[in-house]
Structures are given as structure tokens and as C-alpha cells.
Write a protein that holds these residues in place. Structure first.
Motif, mmCIF file in Angstrom:
data_model
loop_
_atom_site.group_PDB
_atom_site.id
_atom_site.type_symbol
_atom_site.label_atom_id
_atom_site.label_comp_id
_atom_site.label_asym_id
_atom_site.label_seq_id
_atom_site.Cartn_x
_atom_site.Cartn_y
_atom_site.Cartn_z
ATOM 1 N N LEU A 45 2.571 -50.514 53.333
ATOM 2 C CA LEU A 45 1.905 -49.602 52.408
ATOM 3 C C LEU A 45 2.864 -48.529 51.913
ATOM 4 C CD1 LEU A 45 -1.553 -48.940 54.133
ATOM 5 C CD2 LEU A 45 -1.069 -50.424 52.194
ATOM 6 N N VAL A 46 3.471 -47.812 52.871
ATOM 7 C CA VAL A 46 4.248 -46.641 52.486
ATOM 8 C C VAL A 46 5.226 -46.268 53.586
ATOM 9 C CG1 VAL A 46 2.562 -45.019 53.444
ATOM 10 C CG2 VAL A 46 3.975 -44.289 51.519
ATOM 11 N N SER A 47 6.361 -45.710 53.180
ATOM 12 C CA SER A 47 7.297 -45.123 54.143
ATOM 13 C C SER A 47 7.493 -43.644 53.788
ATOM 14 C CB SER A 47 8.634 -45.860 54.154
ATOM 15 O OG SER A 47 9.233 -45.846 52.874
ATOM 16 N N PHE A 48 7.823 -42.850 54.793
ATOM 17 C CA PHE A 48 7.808 -41.394 54.647
ATOM 18 C C PHE A 48 8.970 -40.827 55.424
ATOM 19 C CE2 PHE A 48 5.175 -37.774 53.507
ATOM 20 C CZ PHE A 48 5.427 -36.800 54.461
ATOM 21 N N TYR A 49 9.744 -39.961 54.780
ATOM 22 C CA TYR A 49 10.895 -39.347 55.430
ATOM 23 C C TYR A 49 11.117 -37.971 54.840
ATOM 24 C CZ TYR A 49 15.807 -38.255 56.350
ATOM 25 O OH TYR A 49 16.967 -37.622 56.719
#
Lengths: 110, 115
Positions: free
Chosen positions: B46-50
């Protein structure tokens, strides 16, 4: 776009028999390949990755770029190997989103 | 050994309602991910976050979805107005680095049922 194909939904083998779980991929660049495993009522966990060239729990996988395959093998299946196995890839050098195959359920019977 | 945790384990909601799925990643990890698995289908990114920003999102992750790291430990996925087709198992994952040589550790999942 990248894609991972696991042609078998279910693979049933006898204890002590060799195991081969098939995985083929399509990706225009150079991917990193992984095998993840999910035992009954447990979380998804990494089994092995091609960049490490390791053998975990007797399993090995060789990346064949010519055939775009990353089949998982074990010479002698054990009952405790029964689980769901997912092949996955990520493009090299990126914040690694994983693209999974549909998974193969391995059933090891006595 | 530290683990990714997710709450709740099962969430039932009515169509059109908002849901928030919560995850606590492993404490020294910097990259966070959400995946989902509709029953009988593959696990989908779905999504990656950093660094408090979305790094990448899939076409599934439309305006109905949002992610947040509100307090430095939790990582949440919000679905603004749920649809029947949002029913799935949602997995949170974290890793120390975005480099593929670093393992992604998965949580146990939250089963979302939209009625």
C-alpha cells in the motif's frame, strides 16, 4: 511493472521427500528476491534472500536470471516445514516495497 | 526479540465509517510499510513511509487512505470512508533501512471486516 508468479497453490509431499517451490518473476531491471514463510497462526517472516546466499532450515534458493526464476528447494521435507510460502521481489536500490506472489501452501505428510 | 505489534487484531465496521489501524514498529527502525491481503489473494503493497513522509504509494492507496506517525512510536493507517472491498488483512512492517538487504519485519495483522 514487476510481477511474481507462483504457479502452485498447494504442494503436498511426504516427509523426507525433496521439495521445490517454484517462483518466476518479471522485472525489467535487477531485482532482489526473497522467500517469506507464514506458519500456522504466526506472522509473515523472512526465510531467505538471494543477496545473502544463505541456507535457512535446510532451504536454499538460486537466482536464475536466464529463466527469471528463484525456486525454493529442500532435499528432505520435515513436518514442521508445513506452511504458506511467498516469493517476493523488490527493485535493487530503492526503499524496498515488496511485490509478492500468490503463495504456495506446502503440506508435508507422514 | 522486539516485534512489530498491531491493534486491534480484528475490526468490524460499517460501510462509510472511518477506521484507524494502529501499528507500533520496532523501536530503532526508520522505514514503515502497510500491506494488505484480501482473502484468497496476494499480499499487496500500500504505502511506505520514511522521515515523516510517504516514500511511495500504490494505486490502491487513494485519497481515502492516509498514514501518520503521530507520536514517534505509533504508525497508523486511516481509511476515511470504508467500502466493502476494503475488507482484508492489513499488515504493518518496519525495517532499519530502505535498502533491500535489511529485513522487513511484519506485524501479526489486523483483520478488517466492512459490513
Amino acid at each position: 511493472a514487476q510481477r511474481v508468479t507462483q504457479p502452485e497453490k498447494l504442494l503436498s509431499v511426504f516427509k523426507g521427500a525433496p521439495v521445490e517451490l517454484k517462483c518466476n518473476y518479471s522485472y525489467s531491471g535487477s531485482p532482489e528476491l526473497f522467500w517469506y514463510v507464514q506458519y500456522s497462526r504466526q506472522r509473515l517472516q523472512l526465510l531467505l534472500r538471494h543477496i545473502s546466499r544463505e541456507s535457512i532450515k535446510g532451504f536454499t534458493a538460486d537466482l536464475n536470471k536466464g529463466e527469471t526464476s528463484f525456486h525454493l528447494k529442500k532435499p528432505f521435507a520435515q513436518e514442521e516445514d508445513s506452511a504458506m510460502y511467498y516469493c517476493a521481489l523488490t527493485p535493487t536500490g530503492t526503499a524496498s516495497k515488496l511485490t509478492f506472489g500468490t503463495g504456495t501452501r506446502l503440506q508435508v505428510t507422514l | 526479540e522486539p516485534e512489530v505489534t498491531q491493534t486491534p487484531s480484528h475490526q468490524v465496521t460499517q460501510m462509510g465509517q472511518e477506521v484507524i489501524l494502529r501499528c507500533v514498529p520496532i523501536s530503532n527502525h526508520l522505514y514503515f510499510y502497510w500491506y494488505r491481503q484480501i482473502l484468497g489473494q496476494k499480499v499487496e503493497f500500500l504505502v511506505s513511509f520514511y522521515n515523516n513522509e510517504i516514500s511511495e504509494k500504490s494505486e490502491i492507496f487513494d485519497d481515502q487512505f492516509s498514514v501518520e506517525r503521530p507520536d514517534g512510536s505509533n504508525f497508523t493507517l486511516k481509511i476515511r470512508s470504508t467500502k466493502l472491498e476494503d475488507s482484508a488483512m492489513y499488515f504493518c512492517a518496519s525495517s532499519r533501512s530502505g535498502d533491500p538487504s535489511y529485513e522487513q519485519y511484519f506485524g501479526p495483522g489486523t483483520r478488517l471486516t466492512v459490513t
